[in-house]
Design a protein around this motif. Sequence first.
Motif, PDB file in Angstrom:
ATOM      1  N   PHE A  95       2.633 -14.533  -3.331  1.00 36.98           N
ATOM      2  CA  PHE A  95       2.448 -14.752  -1.871  1.00 36.98           C
ATOM      3  C   PHE A  95       1.010 -14.325  -1.447  1.00 36.98           C
ATOM      4  O   PHE A  95       0.388 -15.172  -0.671  1.00 36.98           O
ATOM      5  CB  PHE A  95       3.480 -14.093  -0.845  1.00 36.98           C
ATOM      6  N   LEU A  96       0.684 -13.189  -1.579  1.00 37.80           N
ATOM      7  CA  LEU A  96      -0.699 -12.663  -1.405  1.00 37.80           C
ATOM      8  C   LEU A  96      -1.728 -13.454  -2.191  1.00 37.80           C
ATOM      9  O   LEU A  96      -2.831 -13.643  -1.549  1.00 37.80           O
ATOM     10  CB  LEU A  96      -0.889 -11.157  -1.746  1.00 37.80           C
ATOM     11  N   ALA A  97      -1.641 -13.888  -3.247  1.00 36.13           N
ATOM     12  CA  ALA A  97      -2.451 -14.568  -4.074  1.00 36.13           C
ATOM     13  C   ALA A  97      -2.752 -16.007  -3.323  1.00 36.13           C
ATOM     14  O   ALA A  97      -4.048 -16.469  -3.147  1.00 36.13           O
ATOM     15  CB  ALA A  97      -2.277 -14.800  -5.388  1.00 36.13           C
ATOM     16  N   ALA A  98      -1.563 -16.527  -2.759  1.00 39.24           N
ATOM     17  CA  ALA A  98      -1.743 -17.957  -2.196  1.00 39.24           C
ATOM     18  C   ALA A  98      -2.449 -17.688  -0.658  1.00 39.24           C
ATOM     19  O   ALA A  98      -3.067 -18.716  -0.232  1.00 39.24           O
ATOM     20  CB  ALA A  98      -0.477 -18.829  -2.085  1.00 39.24           C
ATOM     21  N   PRO A 141      -2.782  -0.865  -1.563  1.00 36.62           N
ATOM     22  CA  PRO A 141      -3.829  -0.185  -2.056  1.00 36.62           C
ATOM     23  C   PRO A 141      -4.224   1.276  -1.656  1.00 36.62           C
ATOM     24  O   PRO A 141      -4.689   1.778  -2.383  1.00 36.62           O
ATOM     25  CB  PRO A 141      -5.048  -0.980  -1.678  1.00 36.62           C
ATOM     26  N   SER A 142      -3.551   1.535  -0.551  1.00 35.05           N
ATOM     27  CA  SER A 142      -3.633   2.964  -0.236  1.00 35.05           C
ATOM     28  C   SER A 142      -2.525   3.802  -0.362  1.00 35.05           C
ATOM     29  O   SER A 142      -2.266   5.050   0.210  1.00 35.05           O
ATOM     30  CB  SER A 142      -3.961   2.970   1.354  1.00 35.05           C
ATOM     31  N   GLY A 143      -1.553   3.353  -1.179  1.00 38.56           N
ATOM     32  CA  GLY A 143      -0.298   4.122  -1.514  1.00 38.56           C
ATOM     33  C   GLY A 143       0.911   3.295  -0.741  1.00 38.56           C
ATOM     34  O   GLY A 143       0.709   2.267  -0.326  1.00 38.56           O
ATOM     35  N   GLN A 144       1.868   4.091  -1.024  1.00 37.42           N
ATOM     36  CA  GLN A 144       3.165   3.336  -0.113  1.00 37.42           C
ATOM     37  C   GLN A 144       3.033   3.469   1.286  1.00 37.42           C
ATOM     38  O   GLN A 144       2.785   4.401   1.953  1.00 37.42           O
ATOM     39  CB  GLN A 144       4.559   4.071  -0.974  1.00 37.42           C
ATOM     40  N   ARG A 145       3.507   2.355   1.794  1.00 35.18           N
ATOM     41  CA  ARG A 145       3.774   2.429   3.148  1.00 35.18           C
ATOM     42  C   ARG A 145       5.129   2.134   3.610  1.00 35.18           C
ATOM     43  O   ARG A 145       6.035   1.373   3.213  1.00 35.18           O
ATOM     44  CB  ARG A 145       2.851   1.047   3.887  1.00 35.18           C
ATOM     45  N   ASN A 146       5.722   2.811   4.759  1.00 34.50           N
ATOM     46  CA  ASN A 146       6.979   2.663   5.125  1.00 34.50           C
ATOM     47  C   ASN A 146       7.164   1.944   6.386  1.00 34.50           C
ATOM     48  O   ASN A 146       6.377   2.405   7.494  1.00 34.50           O
ATOM     49  CB  ASN A 146       7.600   4.063   5.385  1.00 34.50           C
ATOM     50  N   LEU A 147       7.714   0.756   6.343  1.00 33.05           N
ATOM     51  CA  LEU A 147       7.585  -0.437   7.371  1.00 33.05           C
ATOM     52  C   LEU A 147       8.972  -0.393   8.149  1.00 33.05           C
ATOM     53  O   LEU A 147       9.953  -0.466   7.407  1.00 33.05           O
ATOM     54  CB  LEU A 147       7.150  -1.621   6.949  1.00 33.05           C
ATOM     55  N   ARG A 148       8.765  -0.199   9.335  1.00 34.47           N
ATOM     56  CA  ARG A 148      10.275  -0.218  10.056  1.00 34.47           C
ATOM     57  C   ARG A 148      10.474  -1.720  10.356  1.00 34.47           C
ATOM     58  O   ARG A 148       9.644  -2.639  10.764  1.00 34.47           O
ATOM     59  CB  ARG A 148      10.225   0.305  11.614  1.00 34.47           C
ATOM     60  N   ILE A 149      11.832  -2.298  10.115  1.00 32.41           N
ATOM     61  CA  ILE A 149      12.340  -3.533  10.428  1.00 32.41           C
ATOM     62  C   ILE A 149      13.317  -3.390  11.489  1.00 32.41           C
ATOM     63  O   ILE A 149      14.515  -2.697  11.410  1.00 32.41           O
ATOM     64  CB  ILE A 149      12.833  -3.964   9.301  1.00 32.41           C
ATOM     65  N   SER A 150      13.280  -3.736  12.876  1.00 33.74           N
ATOM     66  CA  SER A 150      14.113  -3.534  13.887  1.00 33.74           C
ATOM     67  C   SER A 150      14.919  -4.825  13.860  1.00 33.74           C
ATOM     68  O   SER A 150      14.671  -5.801  13.447  1.00 33.74           O
ATOM     69  CB  SER A 150      13.406  -3.414  15.246  1.00 33.74           C
ATOM     70  N   GLU A 167      -2.850  -7.420   2.367  1.00 34.97           N
ATOM     71  CA  GLU A 167      -1.970  -6.651   1.578  1.00 34.97           C
ATOM     72  C   GLU A 167      -0.304  -7.218   1.958  1.00 34.97           C
ATOM     73  O   GLU A 167      -0.310  -7.620   3.241  1.00 34.97           O
ATOM     74  CB  GLU A 167      -1.715  -5.225   1.479  1.00 34.97           C
ATOM     75  N   ILE A 168       0.508  -6.934   1.061  1.00 32.15           N
ATOM     76  CA  ILE A 168       1.749  -7.382   1.368  1.00 32.15           C
ATOM     77  C   ILE A 168       2.414  -6.581   2.593  1.00 32.15           C
ATOM     78  O   ILE A 168       3.403  -7.348   3.222  1.00 32.15           O
ATOM     79  CB  ILE A 168       2.783  -7.471   0.282  1.00 32.15           C
ATOM     80  N   ALA A 169       1.937  -5.376   2.823  1.00 29.26           N
ATOM     81  CA  ALA A 169       2.792  -4.694   3.915  1.00 29.26           C
ATOM     82  C   ALA A 169       2.227  -5.436   5.262  1.00 29.26           C
ATOM     83  O   ALA A 169       2.971  -5.255   6.018  1.00 29.26           O
ATOM     84  CB  ALA A 169       2.129  -3.495   4.100  1.00 29.26           C
ATOM     85  N   ALA A 170       1.108  -6.251   5.471  1.00 34.56           N
ATOM     86  CA  ALA A 170       0.772  -6.965   6.539  1.00 34.56           C
ATOM     87  C   ALA A 170       1.673  -8.036   6.693  1.00 34.56           C
ATOM     88  O   ALA A 170       2.049  -8.308   7.891  1.00 34.56           O
ATOM     89  CB  ALA A 170      -0.744  -7.428   6.369  1.00 34.56           C
ATOM     90  N   ALA A 171       2.159  -8.692   5.591  1.00 38.10           N
ATOM     91  CA  ALA A 171       3.020  -9.813   5.860  1.00 38.10           C
ATOM     92  C   ALA A 171       4.468  -9.316   6.385  1.00 38.10           C
ATOM     93  O   ALA A 171       5.143  -9.965   6.892  1.00 38.10           O
ATOM     94  CB  ALA A 171       3.210 -10.471   4.548  1.00 38.10           C
ATOM     95  N   VAL A 172       5.002  -7.961   5.665  1.00 39.41           N
ATOM     96  CA  VAL A 172       6.203  -7.461   6.110  1.00 39.41           C
ATOM     97  C   VAL A 172       6.218  -7.280   7.571  1.00 39.41           C
ATOM     98  O   VAL A 172       7.195  -7.388   8.357  1.00 39.41           O
ATOM     99  CB  VAL A 172       6.616  -6.327   5.272  1.00 39.41           C
ATOM    100  N   ASP A 210      -3.653  -0.496  11.393  1.00 43.05           N
ATOM    101  CA  ASP A 210      -4.926  -0.674  11.159  1.00 43.05           C
ATOM    102  C   ASP A 210      -5.122  -1.303   9.898  1.00 43.05           C
ATOM    103  O   ASP A 210      -6.183  -1.703   9.607  1.00 43.05           O
ATOM    104  CB  ASP A 210      -5.321   0.694  11.054  1.00 43.05           C
ATOM    105  N   PHE A 211      -4.162  -1.721   8.936  1.00 46.62           N
ATOM    106  CA  PHE A 211      -4.014  -2.536   7.702  1.00 46.62           C
ATOM    107  C   PHE A 211      -3.932  -3.831   8.011  1.00 46.62           C
ATOM    108  O   PHE A 211      -3.804  -4.698   7.151  1.00 46.62           O
ATOM    109  CB  PHE A 211      -3.213  -2.032   6.863  1.00 46.62           C
ATOM    110  N   VAL A 212      -3.812  -4.384   9.374  1.00 47.94           N
ATOM    111  CA  VAL A 212      -3.852  -5.638   9.781  1.00 47.94           C
ATOM    112  C   VAL A 212      -5.155  -6.030  10.360  1.00 47.94           C
ATOM    113  O   VAL A 212      -5.565  -5.624  11.507  1.00 47.94           O
ATOM    114  CB  VAL A 212      -2.781  -6.036  10.756  1.00 47.94           C
ATOM    115  N   ARG A 213      -6.076  -6.964   9.639  1.00 49.90           N
ATOM    116  CA  ARG A 213      -7.385  -6.936  10.254  1.00 49.90           C
ATOM    117  C   ARG A 213      -7.432  -8.601  10.887  1.00 49.90           C
ATOM    118  O   ARG A 213      -6.431  -9.375  10.517  1.00 49.90           O
ATOM    119  CB  ARG A 213      -8.451  -6.966   9.255  1.00 49.90           C
TER     120      ARG A 213
END
Length: 340
Positions: free
Chosen positions: A50-53, A13-22, A106-111, A84-87
């Motif tokens: 996934f998010l809907a469920a 919702p806040s734009g694209q997020r770049n998430l690191r996967i180690s 948001e799905i970024a939190a699941a990633v 901060d997007f994980v509450r």
Amino acid sequence: MAKDEATITVDSPSGQRNLRISSPGRVLWPQVGLTKLDLARYIVDVGDAFLAANGNRPVTLQRFGGTIEGEQFFSKNPPRGAPDFVRSVMVVYPSGRSHPQLVIDEIAAAVWAVQMNTVVFHPWASRAGNPDNPDQLRIDLDPQPGTGFDDAVPAALELRSVLSEAGLESFIKTSGNRGLHVFAPIEPSHEFLEVRHAVIAAARELERRMPDKVTTAWWKEERGTRIFVDFNQANRDRTMAGAYSPRALPGATVSCPIGWDELEHVTTKDFTITTVPQRLKATGDPWAEMHAKPGTIGVLLKWWERDVSDGLGELPFPPDFPKMPGEPMRVQPSRARNKE
């Protein structure tokens, strides 16, 4: 030395997020060679469904230190350093203790959860804004030794009829293992104990109709080769793998929503993290309209009161719960007989 990591870009919702996967190449499912990066990409691919469920609900993360065959633990509250997007939301556990529980908005939190070595997501039956009152009635059909998925199918179909007679529309998904999960959307106007009683009422009605195939017996020694209707999954802080959640099982199976017309033609092995994304693109989400018309549990609660009047009272709670009013003794029947 270059770091062993990958980056996944996710819309939010806040734009694209770049998430690191180690350690993206770390194998999670040795039998099929699927990795942590494969899992992260799967979550993105099924993101909307996934998010809907699972979104906007307290959720428990099942995390692994290595492969799914290694050590695991369950994580409920946000760890230090969570973005901060994980509450979180304050929830009350069966002990009466309150504690913050993770929420995925948001799905970024699941990633991010995958980055934290999560494989299985376990959402509550209630929403974060009203955690004490479930908006889903959930029934777990659990095959016992000597039975399997095929035995759970007729039980699920009859359960659908039972719930329909109680005024509830039901939805179904594979557990990802051997069983089936039947959900009915309900108005969030009753707390967990009342919803548990509604589940027990439905389970007892199903047992009456299929006594040789279905059981509500809590003690394993009394279940026989029947499908156990696990009423205790309806309790506060009791969860099952969420819809579209992977399972920590050899084939990387997914707990997958299906249409009732599919039930007699599928197997658990049909739904994995490699097959479900394409399935969603081809057929859509069978649960997309689940909460469009929630029902009420009034009829089931009347059945509960009827059964209580007929001498069928409370059933055992899980062993870690405090002793509950009206609960029978938590003693295995054979042990109780030996003490007499």
